[in-house]
Design a protein around this motif. Sequence first.
Motif, PDB file in Angstrom:
ATOM      1  N   PHE B 205       0.841  -1.195   0.000  1.00 49.40           N
ATOM      2  CA  PHE B 205       0.000   0.000   0.000  1.00 49.40           C
ATOM      3  C   PHE B 205       0.877   1.247   0.000  1.00 49.40           C
ATOM      4  CE2 PHE B 205      -2.349   3.446   1.914  1.00 49.40           C
ATOM      5  CZ  PHE B 205      -3.547   3.402   1.208  1.00 49.40           C
ATOM      6  N   GLN B 206       1.887   1.227   0.869  1.00 50.98           N
ATOM      7  CA  GLN B 206       2.774   2.398   0.974  1.00 50.98           C
ATOM      8  C   GLN B 206       3.565   2.629  -0.314  1.00 50.98           C
ATOM      9  OE1 GLN B 206       4.801   1.072   4.523  1.00 50.98           O
ATOM     10  NE2 GLN B 206       3.877   2.722   5.713  1.00 50.98           N
ATOM     11  N   ALA B 207       4.015   1.524  -0.920  1.00 48.90           N
ATOM     12  CA  ALA B 207       4.850   1.665  -2.117  1.00 48.90           C
ATOM     13  C   ALA B 207       4.133   2.469  -3.194  1.00 48.90           C
ATOM     14  CB  ALA B 207       5.241   0.287  -2.654  1.00 48.90           C
ATOM     15  N   PHE B 208       2.825   2.231  -3.340  1.00 50.11           N
ATOM     16  CA  PHE B 208       2.084   2.860  -4.436  1.00 50.11           C
ATOM     17  C   PHE B 208       1.237   4.058  -3.998  1.00 50.11           C
ATOM     18  CE2 PHE B 208       3.016  -1.448  -5.913  1.00 50.11           C
ATOM     19  CZ  PHE B 208       3.675  -1.142  -7.095  1.00 50.11           C
ATOM     20  N   ASN B 209       1.242   4.377  -2.720  1.00 50.11           N
ATOM     21  CA  ASN B 209       0.421   5.508  -2.266  1.00 50.11           C
ATOM     22  C   ASN B 209       1.218   6.602  -1.562  1.00 50.11           C
ATOM     23  OD1 ASN B 209      -2.586   4.822  -2.799  1.00 50.11           O
ATOM     24  ND2 ASN B 209      -1.637   2.917  -2.091  1.00 50.11           N
ATOM     25  N   ASP B 210       2.350   6.234  -0.980  1.00 50.57           N
ATOM     26  CA  ASP B 210       3.143   7.252  -0.306  1.00 50.57           C
ATOM     27  C   ASP B 210       4.031   7.998  -1.314  1.00 50.57           C
ATOM     28  OD1 ASP B 210       1.960   6.292   1.929  1.00 50.57           O
ATOM     29  OD2 ASP B 210       3.810   6.036   3.086  1.00 50.57           O
ATOM     30  N   THR B 211       4.605   9.062  -0.827  1.00 51.99           N
ATOM     31  CA  THR B 211       5.512   9.867  -1.650  1.00 51.99           C
ATOM     32  C   THR B 211       6.943   9.375  -1.438  1.00 51.99           C
ATOM     33  OG1 THR B 211       4.067  11.752  -1.420  1.00 51.99           O
ATOM     34  CG2 THR B 211       6.337  12.216  -2.069  1.00 51.99           C
ATOM     35  N   TRP B 212       7.672   9.214  -2.540  1.00 52.44           N
ATOM     36  CA  TRP B 212       9.085   8.838  -2.465  1.00 52.44           C
ATOM     37  C   TRP B 212       9.933  10.042  -2.802  1.00 52.44           C
ATOM     38  CZ3 TRP B 212      10.298   4.387  -0.280  1.00 52.44           C
ATOM     39  CH2 TRP B 212       9.322   3.379  -0.259  1.00 52.44           C
ATOM     40  N   ARG B 213      11.116  10.058  -2.224  1.00 48.99           N
ATOM     41  CA  ARG B 213      12.029  11.163  -2.452  1.00 48.99           C
ATOM     42  C   ARG B 213      13.311  10.615  -3.077  1.00 48.99           C
ATOM     43  NH1 ARG B 213      11.577  16.288  -0.527  1.00 48.99           N
ATOM     44  NH2 ARG B 213       9.847  15.887   0.864  1.00 48.99           N
ATOM     45  N   VAL B 214      13.794  11.283  -4.126  1.00 48.99           N
ATOM     46  CA  VAL B 214      15.026  10.854  -4.790  1.00 48.99           C
ATOM     47  C   VAL B 214      16.207  11.195  -3.896  1.00 48.99           C
ATOM     48  CG1 VAL B 214      16.516  11.230  -6.799  1.00 48.99           C
ATOM     49  CG2 VAL B 214      14.026  11.087  -7.083  1.00 48.99           C
ATOM     50  N   ASP B 215      17.026  10.177  -3.628  1.00 49.88           N
ATOM     51  CA  ASP B 215      18.175  10.327  -2.747  1.00 49.88           C
ATOM     52  C   ASP B 215      19.367  10.909  -3.515  1.00 49.88           C
ATOM     53  OD1 ASP B 215      19.103   9.418   0.045  1.00 49.88           O
ATOM     54  OD2 ASP B 215      20.689   8.646  -1.249  1.00 49.88           O
ATOM     55  N   ALA B 216      20.340  11.431  -2.774  1.00 43.82           N
ATOM     56  CA  ALA B 216      21.557  11.937  -3.420  1.00 43.82           C
ATOM     57  C   ALA B 216      22.369  10.796  -4.022  1.00 43.82           C
ATOM     58  CB  ALA B 216      22.404  12.710  -2.417  1.00 43.82           C
ATOM     59  N   ARG B 217      22.148   9.558  -3.520  1.00 45.06           N
ATOM     60  CA  ARG B 217      22.858   8.421  -4.092  1.00 45.06           C
ATOM     61  C   ARG B 217      22.132   7.986  -5.371  1.00 45.06           C
ATOM     62  NH1 ARG B 217      22.541   4.898   1.155  1.00 45.06           N
ATOM     63  NH2 ARG B 217      20.681   6.181   1.255  1.00 45.06           N
ATOM     64  N   ALA B 218      22.396   8.700  -6.429  1.00 44.91           N
ATOM     65  CA  ALA B 218      21.751   8.453  -7.710  1.00 44.91           C
ATOM     66  C   ALA B 218      22.784   8.615  -8.810  1.00 44.91           C
ATOM     67  CB  ALA B 218      20.607   9.439  -7.921  1.00 44.91           C
ATOM     68  N   VAL B 291       8.686  11.708  -6.039  1.00 42.45           N
ATOM     69  CA  VAL B 291       8.139  10.890  -7.128  1.00 42.45           C
ATOM     70  C   VAL B 291       7.086   9.952  -6.556  1.00 42.45           C
ATOM     71  CG1 VAL B 291      10.342  10.942  -8.399  1.00 42.45           C
ATOM     72  CG2 VAL B 291       9.834   9.014  -6.916  1.00 42.45           C
ATOM     73  N   HIS B 292       6.187   9.479  -7.435  1.00 40.62           N
ATOM     74  CA  HIS B 292       5.203   8.466  -7.063  1.00 40.62           C
ATOM     75  C   HIS B 292       5.329   7.273  -7.985  1.00 40.62           C
ATOM     76  CE1 HIS B 292       3.374  11.987  -5.087  1.00 40.62           C
ATOM     77  NE2 HIS B 292       2.953  11.090  -4.211  1.00 40.62           N
ATOM     78  N   LEU B 293       5.133   6.092  -7.401  1.00 42.48           N
ATOM     79  CA  LEU B 293       5.122   4.874  -8.211  1.00 42.48           C
ATOM     80  C   LEU B 293       3.671   4.530  -8.540  1.00 42.48           C
ATOM     81  CD1 LEU B 293       7.705   2.723  -6.182  1.00 42.48           C
ATOM     82  CD2 LEU B 293       8.131   4.167  -8.191  1.00 42.48           C
ATOM     83  N   VAL B 294       3.413   4.212  -9.803  1.00 39.29           N
ATOM     84  CA  VAL B 294       2.059   3.898 -10.239  1.00 39.29           C
ATOM     85  C   VAL B 294       2.063   2.538 -10.920  1.00 39.29           C
ATOM     86  CG1 VAL B 294       0.125   4.686 -11.636  1.00 39.29           C
ATOM     87  CG2 VAL B 294       1.730   6.362 -10.699  1.00 39.29           C
ATOM     88  N   ALA B 295       1.268   1.610 -10.407  1.00 41.51           N
ATOM     89  CA  ALA B 295       1.225   0.270 -11.005  1.00 41.51           C
ATOM     90  C   ALA B 295       0.483   0.320 -12.341  1.00 41.51           C
ATOM     91  CB  ALA B 295       0.528  -0.705 -10.058  1.00 41.51           C
TER      92      ALA B 295
END
Lengths: 240, 314
Positions: B205-218, B291-295
């Motif tokens: 649920f969290q993976a597809f509904n919460d907000t993700w933030r891009v880390d500096a390790r990119a 970013v958001h992940l969308v299935a």
Amino acid sequence: MKPPRFENAGVDAWLVRLFDDIDEANMPWLMALCRRCEEAFGPALVDLVPSYTTLLVQYDPLRLTAGQARAQLAEILADLRPDDEAAAGEVKELPVWYDDSVGPELARLEAASGLSREALIEAHAGHEYRVFALGFAPGFGFMGSVDPRLAMPRLATPRKRVPAGSVAVAGRQTSAYPRVSPGGWNLIGRTPVTLFDKGREGLSYLQVGDRVRFKTIGRDEFERLGGDTTPVAPLEEDQR
Amino acid sequence: MSQQSVGALRVEKAGPLATLQDAGRFGVRRLGVTQGGPADLHAFAWANQLLGNAWGAAVLEITLGGLSLVAEQDTSLALCGADMGATRAGEPLAPWQAFTLRQGETLTFGSPQAGVRAYLAVPGGFRGEPVLGSLACVVREGLGGHDGEGRALVVGERLTFSLEARPGEEACAVPAQERIDYGQSPRLPLVPGAQIEDFTGTSLFQAFNDTWRVDARADRMGVRLTGPVLHCHRPSMISEGIALGAVQVPPDGQPIALLNDRQTIGGYPRLGTLTPLACARLAQCQPGQEVHLVAVALSEAQEAYCRFLRRFQS
């Protein structure tokens, strides 16, 4: 063998899961599947990544839909037979200079295994390994299986610079680093063999399915074969 | 080819990471050789399209700006992707267009305003000796690029291309709806799969509904996302082949989307696979961006990707 499972790996790839456990007996099946995919997919095949128990098949989605690619794989698997000839594997020899200066974790393995230095080297070199997969870096062969007495977890903090040719163990696997790179495996020696050369036919000295034997050599022989004797930097220096 | 027919750009300032990239290196992943190629496939494709280049012609991928190039002849170029505050002969130059750089003029990239990677195309693509079938520069492997050894550009280098490949009209620009506003928070389509069933219900649920933030390790290998800690019943697995865009979750519960220079095999459980265009979009995110992940369904995602490819490959 359980029925193979297909798992989508995105818009242009399927992962075929053939087995659940690492076993040399998987190799003839995986190699047969690789060959059959090359024949059956032809120009629609983009890439193949065999590993211990699976094969990742990447195809051209402009030539095949996901459904068609999956059906093609199912057809191949319906009458797949192990390719014993291809999986017999070539025998490759890797000369190794086992020494503290190039294999600083020899002492750690000695302490953990309770084996003498000679017995430890004999346990590593006196065994034939299979290359189960190439990965991590070009030409880096994941070989198994190491004598359980030598099984050793990775370093808590990986080195930033593992020298090229370093021979290492992690868990029940062993390998050699083709070029200088970061790495967390336990270093026990060094080989003078060039493991990946883009100018050589086949590119990688090791190929999936090969049978590998390590051969103990001394410093003189190592140098004669072109090996670099520069000692591995101490961990504290490496982390700088 | 006569000397007159070769165009060149000279590197005056190199910046942190500028590399040649074509469509990527394929057919050698079983040897542990990664894919390479443009981190942003969308901007790469448009840069070539503006000059009428074939699909996969080699372009320059400019990460985080800082690059200066001088033209040795009058040259048509195309710039797409990140806005790096570029200037041509001192005048501001917006991305998403083709333009002419006159002999002796300098093209300079400042710092990223939006996005992190710009793509510069030349007529017919940059020249070089393909390594294992590709010019794609993979620094970690020491393969490809302008020198074949996988090195990023350094000051003084000359990048060459054919002047015989005459480009289309100048001022040809990318349609407005295809120019991406990299400052927005993107929704990234992900085809669920792999070990997704081994994650807890809450985590999914969290993976597809919460907000993700891009880390500096990119970087070109992968992009870490930070957010809720995801839990999987299966901490690690036997290593297996990893596709572009695979989203793996190591024991710390923070996902990593694997991009062009990823390791070929890996053993962390995965939620599934981002589409190639989602990878392209993610590769333009700055650290801290949301970013958001969308299935999405496999068939739908494949159709969208094929529409994109046909636009450039027909």
